[in-house]
Motif scaffolding. Structure first.
Motif, PDB file in Angstrom:
ATOM      1  N   SER A  32      26.276  52.695  41.505  1.00 21.22           N
ATOM      2  CA  SER A  32      26.811  53.194  42.778  1.00 21.22           C
ATOM      3  C   SER A  32      27.279  54.645  42.657  1.00 21.22           C
ATOM      4  CB  SER A  32      27.954  52.300  43.267  1.00 21.22           C
ATOM      5  OG  SER A  32      28.994  52.275  42.304  1.00 21.22           O
ATOM      6  N   SER A  33      26.906  55.315  41.580  1.00 23.10           N
ATOM      7  CA  SER A  33      27.358  56.698  41.374  1.00 23.10           C
ATOM      8  C   SER A  33      26.916  57.675  42.462  1.00 23.10           C
ATOM      9  CB  SER A  33      26.934  57.210  39.994  1.00 23.10           C
ATOM     10  OG  SER A  33      25.536  57.267  39.883  1.00 23.10           O
ATOM     11  N   PRO A  34      25.776  57.457  43.170  1.00 25.01           N
ATOM     12  CA  PRO A  34      25.460  58.394  44.253  1.00 25.01           C
ATOM     13  C   PRO A  34      26.539  58.445  45.341  1.00 25.01           C
ATOM     14  CG  PRO A  34      23.514  57.149  43.681  1.00 25.01           C
ATOM     15  CD  PRO A  34      24.681  56.529  42.933  1.00 25.01           C
ATOM     16  N   ARG A  35      27.320  57.377  45.479  1.00 21.38           N
ATOM     17  CA  ARG A  35      28.371  57.343  46.499  1.00 21.38           C
ATOM     18  C   ARG A  35      29.749  57.699  45.948  1.00 21.38           C
ATOM     19  NH1 ARG A  35      28.736  51.970  49.055  1.00 21.38           N
ATOM     20  NH2 ARG A  35      27.863  51.140  47.157  1.00 21.38           N
ATOM     21  N   PHE A  36      29.885  57.687  44.619  1.00 15.46           N
ATOM     22  CA  PHE A  36      31.196  57.896  44.016  1.00 15.46           C
ATOM     23  C   PHE A  36      31.080  58.910  42.882  1.00 15.46           C
ATOM     24  CE2 PHE A  36      31.022  53.499  45.564  1.00 15.46           C
ATOM     25  CZ  PHE A  36      32.043  53.537  46.497  1.00 15.46           C
ATOM     26  N   SER A  37      31.450  60.129  43.137  1.00 13.49           N
ATOM     27  CA  SER A  37      31.275  61.204  42.158  1.00 13.49           C
ATOM     28  C   SER A  37      32.112  61.012  40.892  1.00 13.49           C
ATOM     29  CB  SER A  37      31.603  62.549  42.792  1.00 13.49           C
ATOM     30  OG  SER A  37      32.949  62.565  43.236  1.00 13.49           O
ATOM     31  N   PHE A  38      33.144  60.188  40.952  1.00 11.21           N
ATOM     32  CA  PHE A  38      33.992  59.963  39.786  1.00 11.21           C
ATOM     33  C   PHE A  38      33.385  58.978  38.793  1.00 11.21           C
ATOM     34  CE2 PHE A  38      35.253  56.946  43.037  1.00 11.21           C
ATOM     35  CZ  PHE A  38      35.258  55.740  42.349  1.00 11.21           C
ATOM     36  N   LYS A  39      32.302  58.305  39.173  1.00 13.17           N
ATOM     37  CA  LYS A  39      31.674  57.325  38.280  1.00 13.17           C
ATOM     38  C   LYS A  39      31.141  58.016  37.034  1.00 13.17           C
ATOM     39  CE  LYS A  39      31.724  53.508  40.835  1.00 13.17           C
ATOM     40  NZ  LYS A  39      31.779  52.124  40.487  1.00 13.17           N
ATOM     41  N   LYS A  40      31.292  57.366  35.917  1.00 14.14           N
ATOM     42  CA  LYS A  40      30.822  57.883  34.632  1.00 14.14           C
ATOM     43  C   LYS A  40      29.677  57.004  34.111  1.00 14.14           C
ATOM     44  CE  LYS A  40      34.134  60.895  34.557  1.00 14.14           C
ATOM     45  NZ  LYS A  40      33.923  61.947  35.466  1.00 14.14           N
ATOM     46  N   LYS A  41      29.067  57.439  33.041  1.00 16.01           N
ATOM     47  CA  LYS A  41      27.940  56.721  32.453  1.00 16.01           C
ATOM     48  C   LYS A  41      28.291  55.261  32.148  1.00 16.01           C
ATOM     49  CE  LYS A  41      24.452  57.389  28.903  1.00 16.01           C
ATOM     50  NZ  LYS A  41      24.014  58.223  27.780  1.00 16.01           N
TER      51      LYS A  41
END
Length: 131
Positions: A45-54
């Motif tokens: 879901s990283s395209p929607r949440f810039s704080f997501k990490k690997k």
């Protein structure tokens, strides 16, 4: 309807799937109602949440082949319970912003759809457990 809701997100699809399958087996043993197995394509879901990490993204071992292996396990689960509904859920047809979709893409082509066809038609026994 999705493994991510029932397990801690890990980077490795196989670890994630195994944990989800253990939960399914636990529910099947504990509950007095039919348990519907689920198979997920993956999670990102990283395209929607810039704080997501690997570490928040399922990216290791996430392939049509891995998906097919767990779809086979779900099919085996259902087959082993003839008195229960023949029903499996798959996440998802087109959750592009969650990295979970069966639709063809530039990386895998029709790989996920072909996996469904092969497993459900019984034409692909690569993942059937040795009895």
């Amino acid at each position: 309807y999705n493994w991510v809701l029932n397990t801690a997100v890990k980077e490795d699809y196989i670890d994630w799937a195994e944990r989800a399958n253990r939960l399914t087996a636990k529910w099947d043993h504990t509950l007095n109602i039919p348990v519907v197995p689920h198979v997920s394509i993956g999670w990102d879901s990283s395209p929607r949440f810039s704080f997501k990490k690997k570490a928040d993204i399922i990216h290791l071992n996430r392939t049509p082949d891995s998906f097919a292996a767990y779809l086979q396990k779900a099919k085996d689960f259902v087959t082993a319970r003839p008195d229960q509904p023949k029903f499996i859920t798959i996440n998802s047809w087109n959750e592009w912003t969650e990295g979970s979709y069966l639709e063809p893409d530039t990386q895998w082509g029709y790989g996920y759809l072909e996996a469904v066809q092969k497993i459900m038609s019984g034409k692909y026994d690569k993942y059937q457990e040795v009895k």
